[in-house]
Each structure stands twice: as C-alpha cells, then as structure tokens.
Motif scaffolding. Structure first.
Motif, PDB file in Angstrom:
ATOM      1  N   VAL A  91       0.841  -1.193   0.000  1.00  0.00           N
ATOM      2  CA  VAL A  91       0.000   0.000   0.000  1.00  0.00           C
ATOM      3  C   VAL A  91       0.881   1.248   0.000  1.00  0.00           C
ATOM      4  N   VAL A  92       0.452   2.268  -0.714  1.00  0.00           N
ATOM      5  CA  VAL A  92       1.121   3.567  -0.683  1.00  0.00           C
ATOM      6  C   VAL A  92       0.235   4.533   0.092  1.00  0.00           C
ATOM      7  N   TRP A  93       0.795   5.065   1.179  1.00  0.00           N
ATOM      8  CA  TRP A  93       0.108   6.076   1.978  1.00  0.00           C
ATOM      9  C   TRP A  93       0.644   7.458   1.620  1.00  0.00           C
ATOM     10  N   VAL A  94      -0.189   8.457   1.783  1.00  0.00           N
ATOM     11  CA  VAL A  94       0.267   9.849   1.774  1.00  0.00           C
ATOM     12  C   VAL A  94       0.308  10.313   3.223  1.00  0.00           C
ATOM     13  N   VAL A  95       1.470  10.807   3.640  1.00  0.00           N
ATOM     14  CA  VAL A  95       1.624  11.352   4.988  1.00  0.00           C
ATOM     15  C   VAL A  95       1.293  12.835   4.908  1.00  0.00           C
ATOM     16  N   PRO A  96       0.162  13.261   5.460  1.00  0.00           N
ATOM     17  CA  PRO A  96      -0.253  14.663   5.293  1.00  0.00           C
ATOM     18  C   PRO A  96       0.764  15.635   5.862  1.00  0.00           C
ATOM     19  N   ASN A  97       0.920  16.752   5.165  1.00  0.00           N
ATOM     20  CA  ASN A  97       1.772  17.821   5.657  1.00  0.00           C
ATOM     21  C   ASN A  97       0.985  18.590   6.705  1.00  0.00           C
ATOM     22  N   GLY A  98       1.545  18.707   7.893  1.00  0.00           N
ATOM     23  CA  GLY A  98       0.822  19.358   8.983  1.00  0.00           C
ATOM     24  C   GLY A  98       0.716  20.861   8.849  1.00  0.00           C
ATOM     25  N   ASP A  99       1.485  21.449   7.940  1.00  0.00           N
ATOM     26  CA  ASP A  99       1.451  22.908   7.766  1.00  0.00           C
ATOM     27  C   ASP A  99       0.317  23.309   6.829  1.00  0.00           C
ATOM     28  N   ALA A 100       0.329  24.528   6.388  1.00  0.00           N
ATOM     29  CA  ALA A 100      -0.704  25.031   5.484  1.00  0.00           C
ATOM     30  C   ALA A 100      -0.669  24.253   4.173  1.00  0.00           C
ATOM     31  N   PRO A 101      -1.804  24.187   3.461  1.00  0.00           N
ATOM     32  CA  PRO A 101      -1.835  23.461   2.188  1.00  0.00           C
ATOM     33  C   PRO A 101      -0.787  24.012   1.231  1.00  0.00           C
ATOM     34  N   PRO A 102      -0.133  23.116   0.436  1.00  0.00           N
ATOM     35  CA  PRO A 102       0.923  23.583  -0.453  1.00  0.00           C
ATOM     36  C   PRO A 102       0.382  24.444  -1.583  1.00  0.00           C
ATOM     37  N   THR A 103       1.209  25.329  -2.052  1.00  0.00           N
ATOM     38  CA  THR A 103       0.873  26.118  -3.226  1.00  0.00           C
ATOM     39  C   THR A 103       0.861  25.213  -4.451  1.00  0.00           C
ATOM     40  N   PRO A 104      -0.127  25.338  -5.331  1.00  0.00           N
ATOM     41  CA  PRO A 104      -0.130  24.493  -6.529  1.00  0.00           C
ATOM     42  C   PRO A 104       1.189  24.587  -7.288  1.00  0.00           C
ATOM     43  N   ASN A 105       1.632  23.423  -7.765  1.00  0.00           N
ATOM     44  CA  ASN A 105       2.876  23.332  -8.536  1.00  0.00           C
ATOM     45  C   ASN A 105       4.098  23.781  -7.739  1.00  0.00           C
ATOM     46  N   THR A 106       4.041  23.637  -6.429  1.00  0.00           N
ATOM     47  CA  THR A 106       5.178  24.032  -5.606  1.00  0.00           C
ATOM     48  C   THR A 106       6.394  23.180  -5.928  1.00  0.00           C
ATOM     49  N   THR A 107       7.560  23.768  -5.808  1.00  0.00           N
ATOM     50  CA  THR A 107       8.809  23.036  -6.026  1.00  0.00           C
ATOM     51  C   THR A 107       9.506  22.721  -4.712  1.00  0.00           C
ATOM     52  N   PRO A 162       9.938  20.409  -1.767  1.00  0.00           N
ATOM     53  CA  PRO A 162       9.554  19.048  -1.368  1.00  0.00           C
ATOM     54  C   PRO A 162       8.923  18.976   0.016  1.00  0.00           C
ATOM     55  N   ALA A 163       9.342  19.868   0.917  1.00  0.00           N
ATOM     56  CA  ALA A 163       8.817  19.834   2.283  1.00  0.00           C
ATOM     57  C   ALA A 163       7.362  20.268   2.358  1.00  0.00           C
ATOM     58  N   ALA A 164       6.861  20.919   1.304  1.00  0.00           N
ATOM     59  CA  ALA A 164       5.481  21.407   1.304  1.00  0.00           C
ATOM     60  C   ALA A 164       4.510  20.381   0.729  1.00  0.00           C
ATOM     61  N   VAL A 165       5.015  19.234   0.321  1.00  0.00           N
ATOM     62  CA  VAL A 165       4.186  18.210  -0.306  1.00  0.00           C
ATOM     63  C   VAL A 165       4.093  17.007   0.623  1.00  0.00           C
ATOM     64  N   GLY A 166       2.904  16.426   0.738  1.00  0.00           N
ATOM     65  CA  GLY A 166       2.739  15.235   1.550  1.00  0.00           C
ATOM     66  C   GLY A 166       3.603  14.092   1.027  1.00  0.00           C
ATOM     67  N   ALA A 167       4.302  13.400   1.932  1.00  0.00           N
ATOM     68  CA  ALA A 167       5.179  12.289   1.544  1.00  0.00           C
ATOM     69  C   ALA A 167       4.353  11.076   1.128  1.00  0.00           C
ATOM     70  N   ARG A 168       4.892  10.292   0.219  1.00  0.00           N
ATOM     71  CA  ARG A 168       4.312   9.004  -0.157  1.00  0.00           C
ATOM     72  C   ARG A 168       5.163   7.907   0.478  1.00  0.00           C
ATOM     73  N   LEU A 169       4.513   7.004   1.195  1.00  0.00           N
ATOM     74  CA  LEU A 169       5.211   5.975   1.961  1.00  0.00           C
ATOM     75  C   LEU A 169       4.652   4.607   1.593  1.00  0.00           C
ATOM     76  N   GLU A 170       5.505   3.742   1.058  1.00  0.00           N
ATOM     77  CA  GLU A 170       5.086   2.413   0.610  1.00  0.00           C
ATOM     78  C   GLU A 170       5.302   1.406   1.737  1.00  0.00           C
ATOM     79  N   GLN A 171       4.243   0.664   2.090  1.00  0.00           N
ATOM     80  CA  GLN A 171       4.330  -0.299   3.180  1.00  0.00           C
ATOM     81  C   GLN A 171       3.624  -1.601   2.802  1.00  0.00           C
ATOM     82  N   ALA A 172       3.980  -2.671   3.528  1.00  0.00           N
ATOM     83  CA  ALA A 172       3.457  -3.999   3.198  1.00  0.00           C
ATOM     84  C   ALA A 172       2.671  -4.573   4.377  1.00  0.00           C
TER      85      ALA A 172
END
Length: 239
Positions: free
Chosen positions: A186-202, A204-214
């Motif tokens: 399964v791939v989870w998105v770890v939500p970013n606890g800060d304000a929602p990211p700006t669209p097309n942000t560059t 990486p810290a402003a984007v929710g992480a994707r974490l693959e687990q079994a």
C-alpha cells in the motif's frame, strides 16, 4: 545492557563546549579515580544516535562485555563496553571496568531468495476494489465505512486520518479456500501538517510524503464478497 547503553550515550557524544558536562555524567559509570574523560583528549567532536544494546558476552558471573549498536553520521557501528557486576547487599550495581572499543557493525545478512506462491489471479481481481475501499476508510477513520469491508463479528481500529490512502500497489493472493492469508503493498500519503501547499510548488517539504508499506491480511469470503478479518505487518513480501 541498559547500563552499557546509557554509558554509550554519554561516551559517544562529545565536543569541547560540553567537556565538563560530559565528565560529570561519565562519573556515574566509572570507578573512583578514573580518567574523567575516559580517553578523550578534549578536541574534536563526535555525535551518536540510535544507541541500542546489541549483545552480551559473559566472561564469568561478575564480568561481561556488552556490545552496543549506534549510528554516527552515515555509519552504523558498535561499541564494546566491559562491565563489572556486583550483586551484594547494596543491590545490583554495575561499573564500566575498562576502556571501551569502537568496532565496525556487522554487514547486513545475505537474504536468500524465496519461491513465489501459486497465486489466484481471479480472487485478486475480486479483492482489489474491496481492499481499495478498506484501505481508504482504514486511513481516514470512517468507522461506519470501514465496517463495510470488515468480516462479520470482527472490528478493526483505524488510523483516524493520520494517513491518506494513495494506491494499492500490489496484491498477492495464494490459492486456497474461503479464508486466505494475502499480502498487500500500500502507498500512503503522509499529510503535511502545515498550510496546504501552493499548486505546482517546487518545495519538497510542502508536499505530503508518499510511503510504501506492506501488510498481511486475513480475508474471508462471505457470500460473493471478500472481507478483511485481520491486518498486520507483512514481514517479507514475495516479489
């Protein structure tokens, strides 16, 4: 082992600015009249984290060498600590009985290949939409929604919104009967606890992480649908 790990936490972390503090802390582990810096000349720096007891080599009833694992920068290493134990009327007491030694950590074990099981592709196709719904509600904490995917008589806790379901990347369903032990990646998105990211942000810290687990799940077929009876860590997933 805990005594040696506590000692390692002090011994393996030093800088000139903290020399006095380090010597005072080391005194709690050393015999009287010991070198207060335990062999350190007072220059340079060392930092160690992830300090954990690893092994004990008992020499006799009162002496042992305790190995402690630690991480320093990119390196994983070991600290060998000689310990003396005194179980007298004053209670169980320990002291570092000699100079420690830093050693390289053992290399990772060689992982043998395992034969993949005979799989049931038809059951996997049936299970996939059920599992996608299950993991969606398992992540977001929709208790009523989750129960639609859980076997009758069972109840499972959820993440309560700590993660978001992104993708069911892989399902391995062995052949069998109405109850199966399956694997799911399964791939989870770890939500970013800060304000929602700006669209097309560059950033990486402003984007929710994707974490693959079994996961390993026990699933049961009730009627024409599959339901989840249990979920736990998968261990090693067949590639």
């Amino acid at each position: 082992m805990a005594f040696a790990a506590q000692f390692a936490g002090v011994y393996l972390n030093f800088s000139p600015e903290d020399a006095d503090s380090r010597s005072r802390k080391l005194a709690a582990f050393l015999p009287d009249a010991s070198d207060p810096q335990m062999g350190w000349d007072g220059f340079g720096k060392l930092a160690a984290v992830a300090i954990q007891p690893y092994d004990v080599d008992a020499v006799d009833a009162q002496n042992a060498v305790v190995s402690v694992a630690f991480q320093s920068g990119p390196r994983r290493m070991m600290l060998s600590v000689p310990i003396y134990y005194s179980g007298d009327e004053a209670g169980k007491r320990f002291v570092v009985s000699g100079r420690p030694a830093i050693l390289p950590a053992p290399a990772p074990a060689e992982l043998p290949q395992i034969a993949p099981p005979e799989t049931d592709d038809a059951a996997a196709a049936e299970l996939k939409p059920q599992l996608e719904g299950f993991f969606t509600d398992y992540a977001n904490g929709d208790a009523a929604g989750l129960q639609r995917y859980v076997a009758a008589g069972k109840s499972l806790p959820s993440f309560g919104g700590a993660f978001k379901f992104a993708e069911l990347k892989k399902v391995v369903v062995p052949v069998g009967g109405a109850t199966r032990e399956i694997q799911a990646v399964v791939v989870w998105v770890v939500p970013n606890g800060d304000a929602p990211p700006t669209p097309n942000t560059t950033d990486p810290a402003a984007v929710g992480a994707r974490l693959e687990q079994a996961y390993r799940l026990t699933v049961e077929k009730q009627g024409d649908k599959w339901f989840v009876a249990d979920i736990r860590g998968a261990g090693r997933v067949v590639d």
